[in-house]
Write a protein that holds these residues in place. Structure first.
Motif, short mmCIF file in Angstrom:
data_model
loop_
_atom_site.label_atom_id
_atom_site.label_comp_id
_atom_site.label_asym_id
_atom_site.label_seq_id
_atom_site.Cartn_x
_atom_site.Cartn_y
_atom_site.Cartn_z
N ARG A 167 22.43 16.80 -20.33
CA ARG A 167 22.07 15.39 -20.45
C ARG A 167 20.99 15.01 -19.46
O ARG A 167 20.25 14.06 -19.67
N VAL A 168 20.91 15.69 -18.32
CA VAL A 168 19.92 15.34 -17.30
C VAL A 168 18.82 16.39 -17.20
O VAL A 168 18.01 16.35 -16.27
N ARG A 169 18.77 17.32 -18.15
CA ARG A 169 17.72 18.34 -18.10
C ARG A 169 16.35 17.72 -18.36
O ARG A 169 15.36 18.09 -17.73
N ARG A 170 16.29 16.78 -19.30
CA ARG A 170 15.04 16.09 -19.60
C ARG A 170 14.85 14.99 -18.55
O ARG A 170 15.70 14.12 -18.40
N GLN A 171 13.73 15.03 -17.83
CA GLN A 171 13.51 14.09 -16.74
C GLN A 171 12.13 13.45 -16.84
O GLN A 171 11.24 13.96 -17.52
N VAL A 172 11.99 12.32 -16.18
CA VAL A 172 10.72 11.61 -16.13
C VAL A 172 10.41 11.29 -14.67
O VAL A 172 11.32 10.98 -13.90
N GLY A 223 0.80 -1.22 0.00
CA GLY A 223 0.00 0.00 0.00
C GLY A 223 0.83 1.26 0.00
O GLY A 223 0.29 2.36 -0.13
N GLY A 224 2.16 1.13 0.16
CA GLY A 224 3.03 2.30 0.18
C GLY A 224 3.33 2.83 -1.21
O GLY A 224 2.94 2.24 -2.23
N LEU A 225 4.05 3.95 -1.26
CA LEU A 225 4.35 4.65 -2.50
C LEU A 225 5.84 4.59 -2.82
O LEU A 225 6.68 4.70 -1.92
N VAL A 226 6.15 4.46 -4.10
CA VAL A 226 7.53 4.55 -4.59
C VAL A 226 7.55 5.65 -5.65
O VAL A 226 6.85 5.57 -6.66
N SER A 227 8.34 6.70 -5.39
CA SER A 227 8.43 7.83 -6.31
C SER A 227 9.82 7.84 -6.95
O SER A 227 10.83 7.85 -6.24
N ILE A 228 9.86 7.84 -8.29
CA ILE A 228 11.13 7.84 -9.01
C ILE A 228 11.17 9.02 -9.97
O ILE A 228 10.26 9.23 -10.77
N VAL A 229 12.24 9.78 -9.88
CA VAL A 229 12.56 10.82 -10.87
C VAL A 229 13.94 10.50 -11.41
O VAL A 229 14.88 10.30 -10.63
N THR A 230 14.07 10.43 -12.74
CA THR A 230 15.37 10.10 -13.31
C THR A 230 15.52 10.75 -14.68
O THR A 230 14.59 11.38 -15.19
N ALA A 231 16.73 10.61 -15.25
CA ALA A 231 17.01 11.19 -16.56
C ALA A 231 16.19 10.49 -17.64
O ALA A 231 16.11 9.27 -17.67
N ARG A 232 15.61 11.28 -18.53
CA ARG A 232 14.68 10.74 -19.53
C ARG A 232 15.36 10.62 -20.89
O ARG A 232 16.10 11.51 -21.31
N GLY A 233 15.08 9.52 -21.55
CA GLY A 233 15.61 9.30 -22.89
C GLY A 233 15.90 7.83 -23.09
O GLY A 233 15.39 6.98 -22.37
N SER A 234 16.72 7.53 -24.08
CA SER A 234 17.10 6.15 -24.33
C SER A 234 18.61 6.06 -24.41
O SER A 234 19.28 7.02 -24.81
N GLY A 235 19.15 4.93 -24.01
CA GLY A 235 20.58 4.73 -24.10
C GLY A 235 21.33 5.22 -22.88
O GLY A 235 20.75 5.41 -21.81
N PHE A 236 22.62 5.46 -23.06
CA PHE A 236 23.48 5.77 -21.93
C PHE A 236 24.66 6.60 -22.39
O PHE A 236 25.01 6.63 -23.57
N CYS A 237 25.25 7.31 -21.45
CA CYS A 237 26.55 7.93 -21.62
C CYS A 237 27.52 7.06 -20.84
O CYS A 237 27.31 6.83 -19.65
N LEU A 238 28.57 6.58 -21.47
CA LEU A 238 29.43 5.59 -20.83
C LEU A 238 30.36 6.19 -19.79
O LEU A 238 30.61 5.60 -18.74
N LEU A 239 30.93 7.37 -20.07
CA LEU A 239 32.02 7.88 -19.24
C LEU A 239 31.83 9.36 -18.94
O LEU A 239 32.00 10.18 -19.84
N PRO A 240 31.50 9.72 -17.68
CA PRO A 240 31.08 8.83 -16.60
C PRO A 240 29.68 8.31 -16.88
O PRO A 240 28.91 8.95 -17.57
#
Length: 416
Positions: free
Chosen positions: A403-408, A349-366
């Motif tokens: 890179r992290v300006r767009r978020q979901v 019944g509890g809540l899980v809230s996630i905000v993270t970088a939006r898009g597809s793929g990854f930046c490897l380094l870092p």
């Protein structure tokens, strides 16, 4: 001469699973013969025969070329697992000399002040890996990257000083596998024992040294209007969801504690935090000493192994921390491990809230992982987490990192 039909029969019988030579013949047959495969993949016909007979070991990059032109899954070609149909291997991006020239110039400037001396070999390995990472990102995001001193310095800090060579080697292996279509097989020890742990160590390096000090100076103690409104809404939802007693709230990757302080001030809540950055932990200790939240509420740890029992919290909150883990769908590692931990520690019944970088793929380094709401929802479903609401937005303050300006943002409720 063996026909494609005969080879398909052998594949159905399982013979392709254990013999790379037979799988190479299958690829040749799909293109009309060994000469056609050799020409398309850019290797000599004589060398192809040596690979088929097992006289020579085929290099990974040549195998990827074969997989690409034959349009088969490279994981199947190399291991025999699964089926030949699947991933189409992309061509390597064309070399961009302007990017390498600028990267070399900036790297030389940074090294003039960098306290850790690198050998010529180490400098060459770093430049090659940094270039591959930036070029891959350029292709994925359709942008041209101009390397900056801060960016190159952060890369060096992420790779660390004590284990620089090992980190470079692991990330180089990961780039070649991931960027060229070799997704991890479940149970492959490279990802959990090497890559995921190396990314975790890299994030600790990045946020615990001078690069981390610069990051937390930019973050400061002030929250944007959007952040205040988002937290206020979550507090309201958590209060409605709470039937009795105080809300137990967990902030994963709590940083300098500004959001913990906000929740403690504005909600009937006992707020706890998990953090691993040494810089952030020092700031959290100062906040604790100043009485901004009770002592003993911050644990040192990371999100793949939360130091709390099952069903401990009414709200599990993760803002801009999940992107520090790799998303390797179906592997059970990285982001998927973190999602399991969030589902484990939240109460029914509890809540899980996630905000993270939006898009597809990854930046490897870092390492920086981008995901869409659908990725989070798909991972959450088997864990008994049902989406309540979601939104895409752009952060007005992203610490100078576009890179992290767009978020979901996705809010889940634990229903099972």
């Amino acid at each position: 001469m063996e026909t494609g039909h005969y080879k398909n029969m052998r594949m159905a019988a399982g013979e392709l699973a254990g013999d790379l030579g037979v799988r190479l013949e299958y690829c040749a047959d799909t293109l009309g013969g060994k000469r056609a495969l050799a020409d398309a993949a850019g290797i000599s016909e004589a060398q192809l025969f040596r690979y088929i007979r097992g006289d020579s070991k085929i290099p990974a990059e040549k195998a990827l070329d074969v997989a690409r032109v034959a349009k088969v899954d490279p994981s199947w070609l190399l291991s025999g697992a699964g089926k030949p149909e699947g991933i189409t291997v992309p061509r390597r991006p064309e070399f961009r000399p302007e990017l390498m020239a600028k990267l070399t110039q900036v790297f030389t400037e940074v090294m003039a002040d960098y306290p850790n001396r690198l050998s010529p070999y180490q400098r060459g390995k770093f430049l090659a890996l940094a270039y591959e990472s930036m070029r891959h990102e350029e292709m994925g995001r359709d942008v041209e990257i101009i390397p900056s001193r801060n960016e190159v310095f952060t890369m060096l800090e992420y790779l660390g000083r004590a284990s620089f060579d090992e980190m470079v080697n692991i990330h180089d292996q990961a780039y070649r596998r991931l960027a060229l279509g070799l997704m991890p097989e479940d149970g492959d020890p490279f990802w959990e024992m090497h890559f995921c742990n190396a990314v975790q160590q890299g994030q600790l390096n990045k946020y615990s040294g001078p690069a981390g000090e610069g990051f937390f100076r930019r973050v400061s103690n002030q929250m944007s209007e959007d952040s205040v409104n988002r937290l206020a809404l979550l507090i309201t939802e958590a209060s409605k969801n709470q039937r009795e007693g105080r809300i137990r709230w967990l902030d994963i990757g709590c940083g300098n504690g500004r959001e913990m302080e906000f929740v403690s001030r504005n909600a009937n809540a006992d707020c706890y935090g998990v953090e691993q950055s040494e810089v952030a932990l020092r700031e959290l200790a100062l906040r604790e000493k100043a009485g901004q939240f009770p002592a003993g509420r911050v644990a040192t740890g990371e999100m793949r192994m939360l130091p709390y029992p099952d069903a401990s919290f009414d709200v599990v909150y993760s803002r801009m921390s999940l992107f520090c883990q790799p998303y390797l769908p179906g592997s059970g590692h990285g982001v998927e491990t973190a999602m399991r931990e969030m589902a484990r520690t939240v109460k029914p019944g509890g809540l899980v809230s996630i905000v993270t970088a939006r898009g597809s793929g990854f930046c490897l380094l870092p390492y920086l992982q981008m995901m869409e709401a659908g990725d989070l929802i798909n991972m959450a479903a088997p864990l008994g987490l049902t989406p309540v609401r979601q939104r895409d937005f752009e952060s007005p303050r992203a610490s100078g990192n576009d890179r992290v300006r767009r978020q979901v943002e996705v809010l889940f409720k634990k229903t099972a």
